[in-house]
Design a protein around this motif. Sequence first.
Motif, PDB file in Angstrom:
ATOM      1  N   ARG A   1       0.951  -1.261   0.082  1.00  0.00           N
ATOM      2  CA  ARG A   1      -0.089  -0.046   0.011  1.00  0.00           C
ATOM      3  C   ARG A   1       0.888   1.257   0.003  1.00  0.00           C
ATOM      4  N   PRO A   2       1.087   2.271  -1.155  1.00  0.00           N
ATOM      5  CA  PRO A   2       1.728   3.144  -0.985  1.00  0.00           C
ATOM      6  C   PRO A   2       1.034   4.443  -0.067  1.00  0.00           C
ATOM      7  N   LEU A   3       1.950   5.437  -0.173  1.00  0.00           N
ATOM      8  CA  LEU A   3       1.718   6.687   0.427  1.00  0.00           C
ATOM      9  C   LEU A   3       1.358   7.497  -0.639  1.00  0.00           C
ATOM     10  N   LEU A   4       0.035   7.951  -0.169  1.00  0.00           N
ATOM     11  CA  LEU A   4      -0.551   9.125  -1.181  1.00  0.00           C
ATOM     12  C   LEU A   4      -0.110  10.642  -0.730  1.00  0.00           C
ATOM     13  N   VAL A   5       0.743  11.272  -1.541  1.00  0.00           N
ATOM     14  CA  VAL A   5       1.158  12.671  -1.086  1.00  0.00           C
ATOM     15  C   VAL A   5       0.925  13.544  -2.204  1.00  0.00           C
ATOM     16  N   GLU A   6       1.240  14.894  -2.399  1.00  0.00           N
ATOM     17  CA  GLU A   6       1.023  15.823  -3.101  1.00  0.00           C
ATOM     18  C   GLU A   6       2.359  15.879  -4.093  1.00  0.00           C
ATOM     19  N   ARG A   7       2.352  15.858  -5.313  1.00  0.00           N
ATOM     20  CA  ARG A   7       3.354  15.583  -6.257  1.00  0.00           C
ATOM     21  C   ARG A   7       3.215  16.558  -7.605  1.00  0.00           C
ATOM     22  N   VAL A   8       4.314  17.478  -7.793  1.00  0.00           N
ATOM     23  CA  VAL A   8       4.357  18.183  -9.027  1.00  0.00           C
ATOM     24  C   VAL A   8       4.646  17.268 -10.134  1.00  0.00           C
ATOM     25  N   GLU A   9       3.777  17.000 -11.228  1.00  0.00           N
ATOM     26  CA  GLU A   9       3.524  16.082 -12.153  1.00  0.00           C
ATOM     27  C   GLU A   9       4.394  16.871 -13.494  1.00  0.00           C
ATOM     28  N   GLY A  10       4.557  15.840 -14.387  1.00  0.00           N
ATOM     29  CA  GLY A  10       5.382  16.643 -15.519  1.00  0.00           C
ATOM     30  C   GLY A  10       4.804  17.772 -16.334  1.00  0.00           C
ATOM     31  N   ASP A  11       3.527  17.785 -16.481  1.00  0.00           N
ATOM     32  CA  ASP A  11       2.792  18.762 -16.947  1.00  0.00           C
ATOM     33  C   ASP A  11       2.531  20.205 -15.802  1.00  0.00           C
ATOM     34  N   GLY A  12       3.132  20.081 -14.752  1.00  0.00           N
ATOM     35  CA  GLY A  12       3.170  21.325 -13.892  1.00  0.00           C
ATOM     36  C   GLY A  12       2.041  21.367 -12.904  1.00  0.00           C
ATOM     37  N   ALA A  13       1.302  20.559 -12.983  1.00  0.00           N
ATOM     38  CA  ALA A  13       0.053  20.478 -11.864  1.00  0.00           C
ATOM     39  C   ALA A  13       0.515  19.617 -10.857  1.00  0.00           C
ATOM     40  N   ARG A  14      -0.222  19.855  -9.571  1.00  0.00           N
ATOM     41  CA  ARG A  14      -0.041  19.402  -8.583  1.00  0.00           C
ATOM     42  C   ARG A  14      -1.311  18.266  -8.246  1.00  0.00           C
ATOM     43  N   ARG A  15      -1.060  16.977  -8.221  1.00  0.00           N
ATOM     44  CA  ARG A  15      -1.772  16.001  -7.816  1.00  0.00           C
ATOM     45  C   ARG A  15      -1.410  15.159  -6.756  1.00  0.00           C
ATOM     46  N   LEU A  16      -2.409  14.303  -6.349  1.00  0.00           N
ATOM     47  CA  LEU A  16      -2.210  13.180  -5.186  1.00  0.00           C
ATOM     48  C   LEU A  16      -1.602  12.200  -6.049  1.00  0.00           C
ATOM     49  N   ALA A  17      -0.701  11.731  -5.767  1.00  0.00           N
ATOM     50  CA  ALA A  17       0.110  10.527  -6.647  1.00  0.00           C
ATOM     51  C   ALA A  17       0.663   9.620  -5.253  1.00  0.00           C
ATOM     52  N   PRO A  18       0.719   8.336  -5.872  1.00  0.00           N
ATOM     53  CA  PRO A  18       1.450   7.395  -4.747  1.00  0.00           C
ATOM     54  C   PRO A  18       2.986   7.556  -4.855  1.00  0.00           C
ATOM     55  N   VAL A  19       3.717   7.518  -3.612  1.00  0.00           N
ATOM     56  CA  VAL A  19       5.002   7.273  -3.476  1.00  0.00           C
ATOM     57  C   VAL A  19       5.396   6.145  -2.420  1.00  0.00           C
ATOM     58  N   ASN A  20       6.571   5.755  -2.605  1.00  0.00           N
ATOM     59  CA  ASN A  20       7.108   4.736  -1.643  1.00  0.00           C
ATOM     60  C   ASN A  20       8.301   5.441  -0.825  1.00  0.00           C
TER      61      ASN A  20
END
Length: 752
Positions: A315-334
């Motif tokens: 189960r990954p951790l959901l955090v706010e991440r800046v994606e390649g298109d510059g938008a901030r979205r909730l994304a899974p990280v380890n």
Amino acid sequence: MNRAISLPLLALAVAFAPAARAQQAVNPIHPVFVPRDASGRAVRDGKELSTDKTCGACHDTAYIAGHSGHAAPKVTATCVQCHVDGGRLEIRPEQLEADGRLRREAIRIGAPRAANCAACHGLVSDGGAPVAVPADFEAAPKSDSGRTWSLTQGEGAIVSPQRMADSFLNLEAKATLAAPWDVHAAKLVDCVACHYASNNPVRTDAKHGTLRYLSMDPRRQSTAEFLVRPDHRLAEQGCRGCHDPMKAHAFLPYRQRHLTVLACQGCHAAGGMGPAAEMVDATVVTRAGTPAVRYRNVERRPGEPLNTATIRPFRPLLVERVEGDGARRLAPVNPVSRWRWVSGADHAEVPFERVVQVYLDGAAYAPAVVEAFDLNRDGRLDENELRLDSKAKTDLIANRLRALGVVEPTIEGTLDAYPLAHGISTRDRALRDCEACHAKDSRVSDAYPIAAYLPGGTPPRPRENPRVRLAGVLATAPDGGVVLQSGDETARAGLHVLGHSRQGLTNTLGFALFLAVFAGVTLHGLARVLLRRRRAHLAGAHASGDQQYVFGRYERLWHWTMALSGVVLIATGLAVHGGSSFRPLDLTTAVAVHNAFALILMLNGFLALFYHLATSAIRNFIPHPRGFLERVLDHMSYQARGIFYGESHPPNAPGHKLNPLQQITYLALLNVLFPLQFVTGALIWAVGRWPDVAAALHGLQVVAPLHNAGAWLFLSFFVLHVYLVTTGRTPGDHLRSMVTGYQHLEPEGPTP
């Protein structure tokens, strides 16, 4: 499978897996060249090759080194490692011309293949042999190897077109895993499809200029210029560069809102099946000469190889991440925590080979280490013993490092967040459980384990990463480990998530109001019952009185439609905002029903307004000015005293159905509470569909608490209204009048 049989098969699988790799084809375009060493002389041995002199004859290697994400001090990626088949340029005498040039059939050079990337980043297979974890998977990376295993250990991802059921790994429910390890690999999408040179003229989808009014810049280099100076700051093509999520998620409620705040990987990379590391402790050494690695999703017995250990989805951790298109979205990280020995004021890393010398004496642990670490005195060091969890152990290892010439050895801990971007499986394995986020204890902000223990008592220090925000506080767990905790009120990214987020202020005040109203009507009702029993000895019964047609057919239809809508809205509102514990329906159904009855309530309210204006019935809700205060005091006195002694209701103003207290209540209800709920509810609906509205309102952080406060007011009114229905001539008189339309007129005098 018998262990005696499985281990030899494992050895054979690992040994022969590389042989199944397909050889890269000969490049028919690349010109022949002379391999040269650092001094510019022709060489006949690939070990003496200098990429700066050899490749620099045609390519601007200085420009490439200055424009490369693989040119950091600790990254040793070279042209040969990335572009030559197998990552090595093997030169044999028969492959060279008389003038020292390499024959064309020996030039297997091209765009980086998955196997080239795998040499450093992780476990990649072409599916020719069963996927298996290599023997050096847990070994500490050498300073000249560049291998990090960031893809597999960091993300829990394995890139292979092979079905997971056909792999050599011992996966949970393996027989049912018919999906490939990576759907992109299965569809022949290679690494360079997403990670390409940013100035590649073939790619016209990116804007290379700085002019903000340009969505795509047609000015680009020629192919010849690109080949001389390729920009190796590789692009990170996101999922939306190829996929249109709006056309693939028709089943998803509030699709636009989900896709605005949630990265595709949030559901499609919700848990890899590869061994994902939780912590890497390089302050100690295992019997195999590797750091101690603890995994998030591996159930492993002492000494058991990873290929036979049970691997589950993590189960990954959901955090706010800046994606390649510059938008901030909730994304899974380890999050992977790492500890190592460092020395001196500059905290230079102590080579792991030196740490191995401290712990191991040949193939066994040094006697001093066994004496300090072996707590149960069985002559072996198990997983719980092989850790620097006391000052005595830490001091022993530090002193032994000093004896080997290490200056001021100390322990340093770091925390890296690896975004999950690889190992995407098929759509049937995507996360579809709404409760994963829309529940009180969801993955949005639950306490996430970071480390099972702290080597040397040193907490990990999160590395600076401008693209990943680890919102929260590192706290000590009851078992001595470390967890990442976030606030109870909001999600890690500051989002209001229906069913998860709690409005502390409005919930506290609203619930207090509800309790006060409920307690008030309960005490008032008990007093009525007790005093009514005391009056039972009075002779005679109350006269029935005359009947009068008070409520017309439309008024009764309007009232019961309003009542039904209000009850359903309260029930579904609790289901939406209260989480799974208050949810008899699934979230999607609860939201749909809530929206439907909200629309019914609004239409009913507008039709009722038109009716009351057209028939002049609106006058019933407007207090008569003459004697208004006196009538208010009379009705307050009646509710506080007269009702307990059987007195008749005070008369209303002539021509009015409602008493002054009802008029005040309904004016507030119809002019304040209902519009508040209509407007905030419509805005909540709009936030889920139009990103511009969501951005203007900062999501639901303001609108949702206001709507929540109105819901508590409406619930309190509903309780009070239901109780007041019982205060007629008999407890069921008012209810009967709203069904039949006829109401009894009370005669003068007390009632028994």
